[in-house]
Write a protein that holds these residues in place. Structure first.
Motif, short mmCIF file in Angstrom:
data_model
loop_
_atom_site.label_atom_id
_atom_site.label_comp_id
_atom_site.label_asym_id
_atom_site.label_seq_id
_atom_site.Cartn_x
_atom_site.Cartn_y
_atom_site.Cartn_z
N LYS A 136 0.82 -1.20 0.00
CA LYS A 136 0.00 0.00 0.00
C LYS A 136 0.86 1.26 0.00
O LYS A 136 0.59 2.24 -0.71
N GLN A 137 1.91 1.23 0.82
CA GLN A 137 2.80 2.40 0.87
C GLN A 137 3.49 2.63 -0.47
O GLN A 137 3.64 3.78 -0.91
N LEU A 138 3.91 1.55 -1.14
CA LEU A 138 4.59 1.70 -2.42
C LEU A 138 3.62 2.21 -3.48
O LEU A 138 3.98 3.05 -4.32
N LEU A 139 2.38 1.69 -3.49
CA LEU A 139 1.41 2.14 -4.47
C LEU A 139 1.02 3.59 -4.26
O LEU A 139 0.85 4.36 -5.22
N ASN A 140 0.89 3.98 -3.01
CA ASN A 140 0.56 5.38 -2.73
C ASN A 140 1.69 6.33 -3.09
O ASN A 140 1.46 7.49 -3.43
N SER A 141 2.90 5.84 -3.04
CA SER A 141 4.04 6.70 -3.37
C SER A 141 4.32 6.71 -4.87
O SER A 141 5.22 7.41 -5.33
N GLY A 142 3.64 5.87 -5.69
CA GLY A 142 3.85 5.83 -7.13
C GLY A 142 4.88 4.84 -7.57
O GLY A 142 5.22 4.77 -8.74
N ARG A 143 5.41 4.04 -6.64
CA ARG A 143 6.42 3.03 -7.00
C ARG A 143 5.75 1.68 -7.14
O ARG A 143 4.80 1.35 -6.46
N VAL A 144 6.27 0.88 -8.04
CA VAL A 144 5.68 -0.42 -8.33
C VAL A 144 6.29 -1.46 -7.39
O VAL A 144 7.51 -1.61 -7.36
#
Length: 238
Positions: free
Chosen positions: A170-178
């Motif tokens: 979730k944190q990676l998706l919210n930050s724009g990273r895959v």
């Protein structure tokens, strides 16, 4: 007055006998003191008539000798009575001691009347059984499974790892990273000192959808388009 039947003598108790002997000793002591005073008086009379009346002096000495004889006999009687009193006292002490011991033996017989070694053994066995039962009850009450099924700690740790991975995704998706899913690796061993220490394989990174990393683009616009397509495929709003 009854002439045909003599009065039955009462039995003397040890206490009465000792009291009687002590009274006799007291009387003898007073008698000795009285005789000793007479002896002293005759000696005084003999000295007074020593030069003036020798006959009176001799008579005084004779009476003195008689008194001294009585005094000597009285002293022997006192010794006899004192010895008898001491013997009666010792015998009375022994008698009372024996009576006390007999009463104690009777009490013990009464106590042990309904008590034997078989009953004692049975009672001790019952006590041990009840103590064992109490320990079993205490152990049963203290078991945690009474409040729910027993849980496997490894399963809980695995579930915890999954929750951590989902939070990371979730944190990676919210930050724009895959997020990238890493394969599970077997446990490896690394050298540590003189031995080998097992190393736990890292937790696999999970992702809702496994996606390959896009190739390096030369232009920024192409990267933005690919990122938009990735979000669309994952059902995420722009």
């Amino acid at each position: 007055m009854n002439l045909f039947f003599a009065k039955k003598k009462e039995k003397a108790t040890p206490k009465d006998a000792i009291i009687n002997l002590r009274e006799t000793l007291s009387m003898l002591e007073k008698r000795e003191a009285h005789i000793q005073s007479k002896i002293d008086a005759e000696v005084k009379t003999a000295r007074a008539n020593l030069t003036s009346n020798k006959r009176a002096a001799l008579l005084a000495l004779k009476r003195k000798k008689m008194y001294e004889g009585q005094l000597e006999k009285m002293s022997g009687t006192r010794i006899t009575i004192e010895g008898q009193a001491m013997s009666i006292e010792a015998a009375n002490v022994n008698l009372e001691t024996m009576k006390a011991m007999e009463r104690g033996a009777a009490a013990m017989k009464l106590i042990h009347k309904d008590l034997n070694i078989d009953k004692v053994d049975q009672t001790m066995e019952d006590i041990r059984d009840q103590m064992d039962l109490a320990n079993e009850v205490s152990d049963a009450i203290s078991q945690p499974q009474l409040f729910g099924p027993e849980m496997d700690e490894d399963e809980l740790l695995a579930e915890l790892d999954e929750l951590e991975q989902e939070e990371l995704d979730k944190q990676l998706l919210n930050s724009g990273r895959v997020p990238v899913s890493l394969p599970k690796l077997p446990a490896a061993s690394v050298a540590s000192g003189s031995g080998r220490v097992p190393v736990r394989s890292p937790v696999a990174v999970r992702s809702p959808v496994a996606v390959r990393s896009p190739p390096v683009a030369e232009h920024v616009d192409e990267e933005d388009d690919e990122l938009a397509e990735l979000r669309e495929s994952m059902g995420m709003a722009m």
